[in-house]
Structure formats: C-alpha cells, structure tokens
Design an enzyme around this catalytic site. Structure first.
Site, PDB file in Angstrom:
ATOM      1  N   GLU A   6      -5.421  -8.302   0.662  1.00 52.79           N
ATOM      2  CA  GLU A   6      -5.960  -7.945   1.978  1.00 52.79           C
ATOM      3  C   GLU A   6      -7.440  -7.647   1.849  1.00 52.79           C
ATOM      4  OE1 GLU A   6      -4.312  -4.906   4.538  1.00 52.79           O
ATOM      5  OE2 GLU A   6      -2.262  -5.541   4.073  1.00 52.79           O
TER       6      GLU A   6
ATOM      7  N   GLU B 134       0.789  -1.235   0.000  1.00 50.18           N
ATOM      8  CA  GLU B 134       0.000   0.000   0.000  1.00 50.18           C
ATOM      9  C   GLU B 134       0.821   1.286   0.000  1.00 50.18           C
ATOM     10  OE1 GLU B 134      -3.000   0.181   3.025  1.00 50.18           O
ATOM     11  OE2 GLU B 134      -4.048  -1.583   2.282  1.00 50.18           O
TER      12      GLU B 134
HETATM   13  C1  NOJ Z   1      -3.755  -2.032   5.515  1.00 50.01           C
HETATM   14  C2  NOJ Z   1      -2.374  -2.426   5.919  1.00 50.01           C
HETATM   15  O1  NOJ Z   1      -1.659  -3.062   4.928  1.00 50.01           O
HETATM   16  C3  NOJ Z   1      -2.300  -3.163   7.226  1.00 50.01           C
HETATM   17  O2  NOJ Z   1      -1.036  -2.950   7.742  1.00 50.01           O
HETATM   18  C4  NOJ Z   1      -3.418  -2.711   8.135  1.00 50.01           C
HETATM   19  O3  NOJ Z   1      -3.299  -3.251   9.415  1.00 50.01           O
HETATM   20  C5  NOJ Z   1      -4.727  -3.137   7.513  1.00 50.01           C
HETATM   21  N1  NOJ Z   1      -4.848  -2.596   6.179  1.00 50.01           N
HETATM   22  C6  NOJ Z   1      -5.960  -2.758   8.326  1.00 50.01           C
HETATM   23  O4  NOJ Z   1      -6.064  -1.388   8.452  1.00 50.01           O
END
Ligand code: NOJ
Length: 456
Positions: A367, A181
């Site tokens: 994710e 991200e």
């Molecule tokens: C995005 C991130 O990659 C991760 O580190 C984070 O904990 C999750 N989404 C949830 O917010």
C-alpha cells in the site's frame, strides 16, 4: 528535499523495475463491497461500529456507514475490468470473514464463498493475479462478543476460517496475505478505541497483538497445507520513527515507539522474541504468553508487505518513554487529507527498515497512496497532486532495488475511492473516482497516468 534526496523522476519507465516486477492495486472488503446483509452475510464489527451512537457521539465523524460503499458486490466484473484496463497485473483484495462464516465459526455461507470464487475467476479472466488478504479488519461481530482478538480462542477460529478459504480458492490463488496492518486494528480497536470494536484497554491491546502474531503463524501453515506452491506473507504499516534529537532520552523515545509500532509484530514472528524493556505497554504482553508460544509464533514468510503513508516523530514522555505523532507538514510541503506530509524518502526508509532484519526474501509495497477531495468536471478528474505523489514515490522503490533491497512489487491504495473507516467517504484515495450517490465510476488523471506509465 536535499540534493541527496533528489532522484530523477522524469525518465522513469515501468520496465526499469524489471519484467517480473508486480504492479498492482489494493482494496478491502468492508471498504468497497457493500451488500452488508445480503446473501446470508453475518454482521462484522465494522457493521456494528459505524451504526453505534450515531445520534450522540458518532463513531464515524461524518455519520456515514459502509452498508453500500462502492457496491463492489454487484459491480465487481466492471470494476475488475477497469483495473485491468489501467494496465495493472495484480489485484490485492480481502475476503470478509462474516460473509463466509456468518458467526465466525461453524456453518459456512456457501453464497458468500461463491462470491469470492467468482471474484477470483474474474481477476484471472482479466489477466490479473489475485492477491488475497485474509483479514482486513472486518471480524465477525459474533466473535467480538466472545472477546474478539483479546480471546486466545481466536487462533482456532482463524485457523478454521483460513482453512475454508484456502480449500475453496487455493486451486487458483497462490498469493496470500494473512493480515492487513495489525498495528492499525489492534491499536485502533483495543488501545485508542477509534476503530472497531472501539475498546480502550492497554492489556487487552497486548493480548490482541499476541493472538494476531500467533495467527500469522497458524494462518501461514494452514495455507501451506492446502495450497501447493503458496506464496505467503503479511502486511504491516511501516512509519519510520524519527527521534527529535540525539540526546539519550530522545533516542530512548524513538526505540520505545519503534518497539510499540513495528517490533512487537515483526520480532516474535521472526523468532527474535518480544522487544522487552523498551516500553511499559509492550511489557504487558508477558501475561498473555504461554509455554510453547515462542516457537509456535515463528513464521517463514515468503514475502513481507510494507504499507507506507508517513513517517513518525517520537515524543519523549515520562513513564511511557515515547509516544508517536505524525510530523506536521513543513512550510511549502504538500500533505494529504489525513494530514500526512508528503515525504517520498520515507518509503525508502520503510523498505530499508524491513530489509535491516536480513530475513525477508521479498519485500512488496502492498500500500502507498494519497487522499484528496477530487471532483468530476466534464467527465475528468484532474488529480494532479496524486500524480505528483506517485511520481515522487515510485523512484524510491527503484532506488531501493538498485541498492540491493529485494523489492518485488508496488500496489497502489486504492484502485477506487472507498469508505475510509472512521473518516467516512471524504478522503478519496482512488485512481478511479466513485460518486457515492449514483455509484458512477470515472477514471482519474492518476489512473490515466498509470495506464501510460505501465504501457511503457
Ligand atoms: C491503511 C489500510 O490498510 C486501508 O484500509 C486504508 O484505507 C488506507 N491505509 C488509507 O488510510
């Protein structure tokens, strides 16, 4: 949901996705490992950020820190066995740059590198395919002191780090994700100041974006030089941008926000150049581009990772044209602890958006997940809202496949509760509950649900 949005949730089986479909879980080094200063590890920007201003204005709302986190560093064998026991076959995790190169460059910390080697072996011994993310936000503090992602020299440092990791693990690891991200750590770290290193500087933000984009390409080529038949990709948070109406200024706001959130990363890597003229912030990148960059920034990804949590609403504003905001939950609509309204169809939209580039051979949901408070009662965690969330989202992955979008995997965030960055330990995303006092693990009902589902 309208009638069109409805998908039959109840007869779904894992086998409907095909036998090669990758079912996995995801996590990241700083959020789970702990052992923040053990065995020669250097400090990361997160180690420093969470301890900053702790008694004045806290950087983490709850004043919690990730020094111990889930203590995965000492408990990885048990944790990896638990992932396998739930029926998953892929484990996405990241490596901590300062654990491997304590000052970011130069001397390698053998103990740190050996730790990841053991983690890889443990995954393989449990029949879990390791998927490594090279960078999930824990930059060595020593490199931040040289400007971090704003300093163009980072491209060389990143190539060096990638080379060290790929040489050590590339004999056993085929699947590589360059970044996690970029939007979150570039905007959070250099534009909004809400994440490490906590800087607010629009031009510095665009410098970080450009250098990250260059690193995508450099990182991919360093991996391919070292790893035979490497499967190389990256991940992006995709939050499909909705206009507030059909008027031209509302559409302009939508285009501007989409450029700022998604296209500034994807377009240059795909050889399409930056989307100039849509957002004055994006246009700031011009001053950071050098001769030859347009070519050097292009990447031939084997796959792209989509991370979906919520959609975005584009608010029209003067000058900036549009600013992003998360839609508010509608009456009766569930939302998680981060106030993300549950909108399963948005997952489909994010896959559709990536596929609209016509360039990606494989799209993987790297994710997707839901945060709640979760408590243990009689050794059980009744996280039925999470079960519901998962059951509402994965059918949209199947629909995407049926509609011809090449989605080849789904990884749930996260296999266990962990340190949710500036929000501390309260938002729990895990399939496995972690008691952050005793560090005991308890499989939640969502984990049990997955075990049943994957066995089908
Ligand atoms: C995005 C991130 O990659 C991760 O580190 C984070 O904990 C999750 N989404 C949830 O917010």
């Amino acid at each position: 949901m309208t009638k069109d949005d409805h998908i039959d949730l109840f007869n779904l089986k894992a086998s409907d996705f095909g036998k090669d479909f990758i079912w996995g879980v995801a996590s990241s080094s700083y959020q789970i490992e702990g052992a923040h200063d053990e065995d020669g590890k250097g400090a990361s920007i997160w180690d420093v950020f969470v301890h900053k201003n702790r008694f004045l204005i806290p950087t983490v709302m709850t004043r919690e820190v990730g020094d111990v986190a889930c203590d995965f560093y000492h408990r990885y064998e048990q944790d990896i066995a638990m992932i396998a026991d739930l029926g998953f076959r892929a484990n996405r995790f990241s490596v901590s740059w300062p654990r491997i190169l304590p000052t970011g460059t130069g001397k390698v910390n053998q103990k740190g590198l050996d730790f990841y080697s053991r983690v890889v072996d443990s995954n393989l011994a449990n029949n879990l395919e390791p998927w490594i993310t090279l960078y999930h936000w824990d930059l060595p503090q020593a490199l931040q002191e040289k400007g971090g992602w704003q300093n163009r020299q980072i491209v060389e440092y990143f190539a060096e780090f990638t080379d060290v990791v790929a040489k050590k693990l590339g004999d056993r690891v085929k699947n590589w994700m360059i970044f996690n991200e970029p939007l979150s750590f570039c905007a959070g770290g250099y534009l909004l100041g809400a994440m490490a290193p906590g800087i607010i500087n629009p031009s510095g933000f665009m410098a970080s974006v450009h250098h990250v984009n260059l690193c995508q390409a450099r990182g991919a080529s360093v991996i391919r030089e070292n790893v035979k038949k490497a499967n190389v990709g990256t991940t992006h948070v995709i939050a499909p941008v909705h206009a507030m109406g059909r008027k031209s200024f509302q559409i302009k706001a939508q285009e501007s926000v989409n450029a700022l959130m998604h296209r500034i990363y994807l377009d240059p890597n795909l050889g399409l150049g930056y989307p100039f003229g849509l957002s004055p912030i994006v246009d700031l990148v011009k001053r950071h581009i050098k001769d030859g960059d347009e070519k050097d920034i292009q990447v031939d990804f084997d796959f792209i990772g989509a991370q979906y949590y919520s959609t975005t609403k584009a608010i029209p504003v003067p000058f900036l044209k549009g600013i992003p905001t998360k839609p508010k939950p509608k009456t009766g609509q569930d939302a998680d602890m981060l106030k993300s309204p549950v909108n399963p169809k948005g997952l489909y939209e994010s896959l559709e958006f990536l596929n609209s580039y016509g360039r990606f051979k494989n799209i993987i949901v790297t994710e997707n997940g839901f945060s709640t408070r979760d408590v243990v009662e009689n050794n059980r965690v009744y996280d039925l809202r999470r079960v519901d969330y998962i059951r509402q989202h994965i059918p949209w992955v199947l629909k995407a496949i049926q509609d011809g979008i090449p989605v080849t995997g789904y990884m749930y965030w996260s296999f266990m509760d962990n340190f949710e960055w500036a929000l501390g330990f309260r938002p729990r995303f895990g399939l496995i509950h972690v008691d952050f006092e005793s560090l005991d693990r308890t499989v939640k009902d969502s984990g049990l649900w997955f075990r049943k589902f994957l066995a089908k």
